[in-house]
Design an enzyme around this catalytic site. Structure first.
Site, PDB file in Angstrom:
ATOM      1  N   ASP A  94       0.874  -1.168   0.000  1.00  0.00           N
ATOM      2  CA  ASP A  94       0.000   0.000   0.000  1.00  0.00           C
ATOM      3  C   ASP A  94       0.917   1.225   0.000  1.00  0.00           C
ATOM      4  O   ASP A  94       2.102   1.123   0.345  1.00  0.00           O
ATOM      5  CB  ASP A  94      -0.878  -0.047   1.247  1.00  0.00           C
ATOM      6  CG  ASP A  94      -1.622   1.241   1.464  1.00  0.00           C
ATOM      7  OD1 ASP A  94      -2.357   1.636   0.551  1.00  0.00           O
ATOM      8  OD2 ASP A  94      -1.469   1.867   2.540  1.00  0.00           O
ATOM      9  N   ASP A  96      -0.108   5.137   0.866  1.00  0.00           N
ATOM     10  CA  ASP A  96      -0.307   6.156   1.903  1.00  0.00           C
ATOM     11  C   ASP A  96      -0.322   5.516   3.285  1.00  0.00           C
ATOM     12  O   ASP A  96      -1.113   4.617   3.550  1.00  0.00           O
ATOM     13  CB  ASP A  96      -1.630   6.897   1.668  1.00  0.00           C
ATOM     14  CG  ASP A  96      -1.621   7.635   0.343  1.00  0.00           C
ATOM     15  OD1 ASP A  96      -0.569   8.181  -0.017  1.00  0.00           O
ATOM     16  OD2 ASP A  96      -2.661   7.646  -0.341  1.00  0.00           O
ATOM     17  N   THR A 337      16.173   8.093  33.582  1.00  0.00           N
ATOM     18  CA  THR A 337      16.054   8.611  32.216  1.00  0.00           C
ATOM     19  C   THR A 337      15.944  10.130  32.264  1.00  0.00           C
ATOM     20  O   THR A 337      15.046  10.668  32.909  1.00  0.00           O
ATOM     21  CB  THR A 337      14.827   8.020  31.498  1.00  0.00           C
ATOM     22  OG1 THR A 337      13.674   8.233  32.307  1.00  0.00           O
ATOM     23  CG2 THR A 337      15.007   6.544  31.235  1.00  0.00           C
ATOM     24  N   GLU A 389      12.885   9.045  26.445  1.00  0.00           N
ATOM     25  CA  GLU A 389      13.449   8.620  27.734  1.00  0.00           C
ATOM     26  C   GLU A 389      14.894   8.163  27.555  1.00  0.00           C
ATOM     27  O   GLU A 389      15.159   6.987  27.351  1.00  0.00           O
ATOM     28  CB  GLU A 389      12.633   7.433  28.279  1.00  0.00           C
ATOM     29  CG  GLU A 389      11.137   7.668  28.402  1.00  0.00           C
ATOM     30  CD  GLU A 389      10.738   8.122  29.794  1.00  0.00           C
ATOM     31  OE1 GLU A 389      11.556   8.015  30.724  1.00  0.00           O
ATOM     32  OE2 GLU A 389       9.610   8.603  29.936  1.00  0.00           O
ATOM     33  N   TYR A 401      19.113  17.997  36.497  1.00  0.00           N
ATOM     34  CA  TYR A 401      17.931  18.668  35.936  1.00  0.00           C
ATOM     35  C   TYR A 401      18.328  20.069  35.498  1.00  0.00           C
ATOM     36  O   TYR A 401      19.112  20.741  36.169  1.00  0.00           O
ATOM     37  CB  TYR A 401      16.813  18.767  36.991  1.00  0.00           C
ATOM     38  CG  TYR A 401      16.186  17.432  37.316  1.00  0.00           C
ATOM     39  CD1 TYR A 401      15.369  16.782  36.393  1.00  0.00           C
ATOM     40  CD2 TYR A 401      16.412  16.817  38.552  1.00  0.00           C
ATOM     41  CE1 TYR A 401      14.797  15.561  36.685  1.00  0.00           C
ATOM     42  CE2 TYR A 401      15.834  15.595  38.860  1.00  0.00           C
ATOM     43  CZ  TYR A 401      15.035  14.962  37.921  1.00  0.00           C
ATOM     44  OH  TYR A 401      14.481  13.758  38.212  1.00  0.00           O
TER      45      TYR A 401
HETATM   46  P1  ADP Z   1      12.304  11.441  36.287  1.00  0.00           P
HETATM   47  O1  ADP Z   1      10.994  10.877  36.613  1.00  0.00           O
HETATM   48  O2  ADP Z   1      12.450  12.888  36.639  1.00  0.00           O
HETATM   49  O3  ADP Z   1      12.737  11.172  34.877  1.00  0.00           O
HETATM   50  P2  ADP Z   1      14.238   9.490  37.003  1.00  0.00           P
HETATM   51  O4  ADP Z   1      14.126   8.589  38.191  1.00  0.00           O
HETATM   52  O5  ADP Z   1      14.091   8.891  35.645  1.00  0.00           O
HETATM   53  O6  ADP Z   1      13.300  10.685  37.239  1.00  0.00           O
HETATM   54  O7  ADP Z   1      15.649  10.205  37.105  1.00  0.00           O
HETATM   55  C1  ADP Z   1      16.081  10.988  36.058  1.00  0.00           C
HETATM   56  C2  ADP Z   1      17.130  11.988  36.516  1.00  0.00           C
HETATM   57  O8  ADP Z   1      18.232  11.316  37.061  1.00  0.00           O
HETATM   58  C3  ADP Z   1      17.700  12.712  35.304  1.00  0.00           C
HETATM   59  O9  ADP Z   1      16.914  13.840  34.967  1.00  0.00           O
HETATM   60  C4  ADP Z   1      19.084  13.104  35.763  1.00  0.00           C
HETATM   61  O10 ADP Z   1      19.043  14.353  36.416  1.00  0.00           O
HETATM   62  C5  ADP Z   1      19.437  12.025  36.790  1.00  0.00           C
HETATM   63  N1  ADP Z   1      20.408  11.006  36.320  1.00  0.00           N
HETATM   64  C6  ADP Z   1      21.428  10.511  37.058  1.00  0.00           C
HETATM   65  N2  ADP Z   1      22.100   9.592  36.382  1.00  0.00           N
HETATM   66  C7  ADP Z   1      21.524   9.479  35.169  1.00  0.00           C
HETATM   67  C8  ADP Z   1      21.813   8.690  34.008  1.00  0.00           C
HETATM   68  N3  ADP Z   1      22.817   7.815  33.998  1.00  0.00           N
HETATM   69  N4  ADP Z   1      21.006   8.831  32.931  1.00  0.00           N
HETATM   70  C9  ADP Z   1      19.975   9.682  32.947  1.00  0.00           C
HETATM   71  N5  ADP Z   1      19.673  10.468  33.988  1.00  0.00           N
HETATM   72  C10 ADP Z   1      20.421  10.385  35.106  1.00  0.00           C
HETATM   73  N1  RBF Z   2       8.850   1.093  28.476  1.00  0.00           N
HETATM   74  C1  RBF Z   2       7.957   0.172  28.030  1.00  0.00           C
HETATM   75  O1  RBF Z   2       6.804   0.200  28.415  1.00  0.00           O
HETATM   76  N2  RBF Z   2       8.332  -0.774  27.118  1.00  0.00           N
HETATM   77  C2  RBF Z   2       9.596  -0.878  26.648  1.00  0.00           C
HETATM   78  O2  RBF Z   2       9.881  -1.752  25.821  1.00  0.00           O
HETATM   79  C3  RBF Z   2      10.569   0.057  27.120  1.00  0.00           C
HETATM   80  N3  RBF Z   2      11.841   0.006  26.693  1.00  0.00           N
HETATM   81  C4  RBF Z   2      12.766   0.884  27.176  1.00  0.00           C
HETATM   82  C5  RBF Z   2      14.087   0.820  26.755  1.00  0.00           C
HETATM   83  C6  RBF Z   2      15.047   1.712  27.251  1.00  0.00           C
HETATM   84  C7  RBF Z   2      16.451   1.586  26.781  1.00  0.00           C
HETATM   85  C8  RBF Z   2      14.662   2.720  28.173  1.00  0.00           C
HETATM   86  C9  RBF Z   2      15.664   3.674  28.731  1.00  0.00           C
HETATM   87  C10 RBF Z   2      13.341   2.803  28.586  1.00  0.00           C
HETATM   88  C11 RBF Z   2      12.377   1.899  28.103  1.00  0.00           C
HETATM   89  N4  RBF Z   2      11.042   1.972  28.511  1.00  0.00           N
HETATM   90  C12 RBF Z   2      10.136   1.054  28.046  1.00  0.00           C
HETATM   91  C13 RBF Z   2      10.582   3.128  29.276  1.00  0.00           C
HETATM   92  C14 RBF Z   2      10.541   2.944  30.753  1.00  0.00           C
HETATM   93  O3  RBF Z   2       9.296   2.351  31.057  1.00  0.00           O
HETATM   94  C15 RBF Z   2      10.626   4.334  31.334  1.00  0.00           C
HETATM   95  O4  RBF Z   2      11.835   4.918  30.961  1.00  0.00           O
HETATM   96  C16 RBF Z   2      10.626   4.363  32.824  1.00  0.00           C
HETATM   97  O5  RBF Z   2       9.481   3.760  33.296  1.00  0.00           O
HETATM   98  C17 RBF Z   2      10.667   5.797  33.310  1.00  0.00           C
HETATM   99  O6  RBF Z   2       9.471   6.447  33.074  1.00  0.00           O
HETATM  100 MG    MG Z   3      13.023   9.962  33.454  1.00  0.00          MG
END
Ligand code: ADP
Ligand code: RBF
Ligand code: MG
Length: 457
Positions: A94, A96, A337, A389, A401
């Site tokens: 397909d 589109d 993340t 993420e 942050y």
């Molecule tokens: P949020 O819900 O705010 O994303 P997380 O538990 O995912 O909280 O934590 C994310 C924060 O952790 C990032 O914004 C950053 O400030 C800090 N951090 C510390 N180490 C890492 C890393 N290796 N990768 C990404 N973020 C990191």
């Molecule tokens: N969330 C999902 O629901 N399914 C996934 O397959 C999934 N894969 C991920 C892979 C990587 C490398 C990372 C960093 C995150 C992934 N997540 C996935 C997101 C994850 O649920 C989320 O980062 C944390 O819950 C923080 O909100």
């Molecule tokens: Mg995060």
């Protein structure tokens, strides 16, 4: 080979071929310690690619761990026959929403024309027009929005708006790769779209090499009834001189899938609208994007561009200050993340399929690090928005942050998935981390580490 061994004579050459192809380990499948079947086979019998047949004197060992259906039971004749029906020889695509990213353009055109009637296009109704013929789609809009014009009048108003946009339609990720791959391997291809032939020709003229990829192009105006009627696909098979059972249909819309199954073809669905895959039960397989297509599942030559579990991509760039994420305590789980705002990146995000990607991350005052990330709705949490993420593969002592984060995404690993438990999700994310960690050492990916984008703010 023990109790699971089989006598080679029980299987025809064709059934060996499909089982060899399906023995490739699929993500998430645990292999039994012993193969169900093992044999030595000349390459020429196993592969259809011209390259393999030219080295027909060599043989390879084939170990069958798993049949197409997930089962540890020995394969019966019936199952072998069922596998056989999955072998295809040509592909009908397909246009589109499958090869071309038309959804945004449709939305823009409807937005413009509806505003002239004092109405506001609501993107949530996109599913109502997906895969319909132009007349049906226009009729649905005229009725839903109670427009004071006929369907024909509405079509004549929007037609020039669409024509102006053909040159702006981008190929969907994986479309060029798929067409090139099938063309290089001599797999016949047809294009079958509900659009009129003239619009199809106009749209594909902006994409190099597309027109010559298709032996057959069929428009909605060339058959009596468009999809979901099977007419178009049956006509495509006829013009390709193929049996319907030898055709693989690739479709993004429900009417298209219905048409493909009604034509008794194998159908892979690639839904173009998010969170719709549960509706595609009629399809033989539902994939998230063309990046996830495995041609060998259908007896076609496999892609050869995967490198150590990763698919190299044209790099793309995204950056901004690190913002608060969902606050789910990912850090506590060992996978923090560093979220980026998606504002200003809506086009880029819409362009890239959800999934797990990797690349390089630059933090203005800290340096450049390896990174693996998910883009999408995190099916495990069923988020309402598509988010980014990025997990930086480095242990930091503190949060950052507000700091400027720059990402270069260089490759793809897998589609997002749902998991039965948080533990299994985390285990999978760690596996992604290991894949990214290793791949980023390859010259193919490591060269981007020095890109100035990562260091500027
Ligand atoms: P949020 O819900 O705010 O994303 P997380 O538990 O995912 O909280 O934590 C994310 C924060 O952790 C990032 O914004 C950053 O400030 C800090 N951090 C510390 N180490 C890492 C890393 N290796 N990768 C990404 N973020 C990191
Ligand atoms: N969330 C999902 O629901 N399914 C996934 O397959 C999934 N894969 C991920 C892979 C990587 C490398 C990372 C960093 C995150 C992934 N997540 C996935 C997101 C994850 O649920 C989320 O980062 C944390 O819950 C923080 O909100
Ligand atoms: Mg995060």
């Amino acid at each position: 080979m023990g109790e699971n061994s089989h006598n080679d004579n029980e299987f025809s050459k064709e059934s060996i071929l499909i089982r060899a192809a399906s023995s490739l380990p699929l993500p998430d499948c645990r292999l039994p310690s012993r193969p169900l079947l093992a044999f030595v086979c000349p390459c020429s019998q196993l592969f259809r690619s011209p390259r393999a047949s030219s080295s027909s004197s060599s043989s390879i060992y084939v170990f069958i761990y798993r049949y197409l259906c997930v089962s540890d039971a020995p394969m019966t004749e019936k199952m072998a026959t069922a596998s056989l029906t999955k072998l295809v020889r040509c592909v009908i695509l397909d246009l589109d929403g499958t090869l071309l990213n038309t959804d945004g353009i449709v939305g823009n055109v409807l937005k413009v024309q509806l505003s002239r009637y004092g109405k506001q296009w609501d993107g949530r109704e996109a599913h109502k027009i997906l895969g319909k013929t132009p007349f049906e789609a226009a009729a649905a809009v005229v009725e839903d929005y109670q427009l004071p014009c006929s369907t024909i009048e509405f079509i004549s108003q929007i037609s020039p708006l669409f024509s102006d946009q053909w040159c702006n339609i981008k190929a969907l990720p994986g479309a060029n790769r798929l067409l090139k791959h099938l063309k290089n391997h001599g797999v016949p291809m047809a294009l079958a779209s509900n659009s009129p032939k003239e619009s199809i020709e106009a749209k594909i003229s902006y994409h190099d090499g597309w027109k010559s990829s298709f032996s057959v192009i069929i428009g909605g105006d060339e058959v009596r009834t468009g999809k979901p009627s099977p007419d178009m696909f049956l006509e495509a098979a006829k013009r390709l001189s193929m049996e319907p059972s030898s055709c693989l249909v690739i479709e993004d819309s429900l009417p298209g899938v219905t048409a493909g199954k009604a034509a008794e073809m194998q159908v892979v669905a690639v839904p173009s609208l998010p969170k719709q895959s549960h509706l595609y039960t009629a399809a033989d397989e539902v994939i998230n994007s063309l990046l996830d297509l495995r041609p060998e599942k259908w007896g076609l030559p496999p892609f050869e561009d995967w490198v150590d579990g990763t698919l190299p991509l044209d790099p793309w760039y995204i950056g901004g200050p690190v913002i608060k994420g969902f606050g789910r305590g990912s850090k506590v789980l060992g996978i923090p993340t560093a979220n980026l705002s998606t504002k200003g990146y809506s086009d880029l995000l819409a362009e890239h399929p959800s999934g797990v990607y990797f690349g390089w991350a630059g933090l203005s005052s800290r340096g450049v690090f390896k990174m693996v990330m998910s883009i999408g709705w995190n099916p495990y949490f069923d988020n309402k928005e598509k988010t980014i993420e990025p997990w930086i593969l480095y242990k930091f002592d503190e949060d950052f942050y507000g700091e400027e984060l720059r990402l270069i995404i260089v490759g793809y690993i897998r589609p997002e998935a749902n998991f039965p438990s948080l533990e299994s999700l985390i285990a999978k994310i760690h596996e992604d981390g290991e894949i990214a960690e290793k791949a980023l050492e390859l010259p193919l990916y490591s060269s981007y580490k020095n890109d100035p984008y990562l260091r500027s703010s």
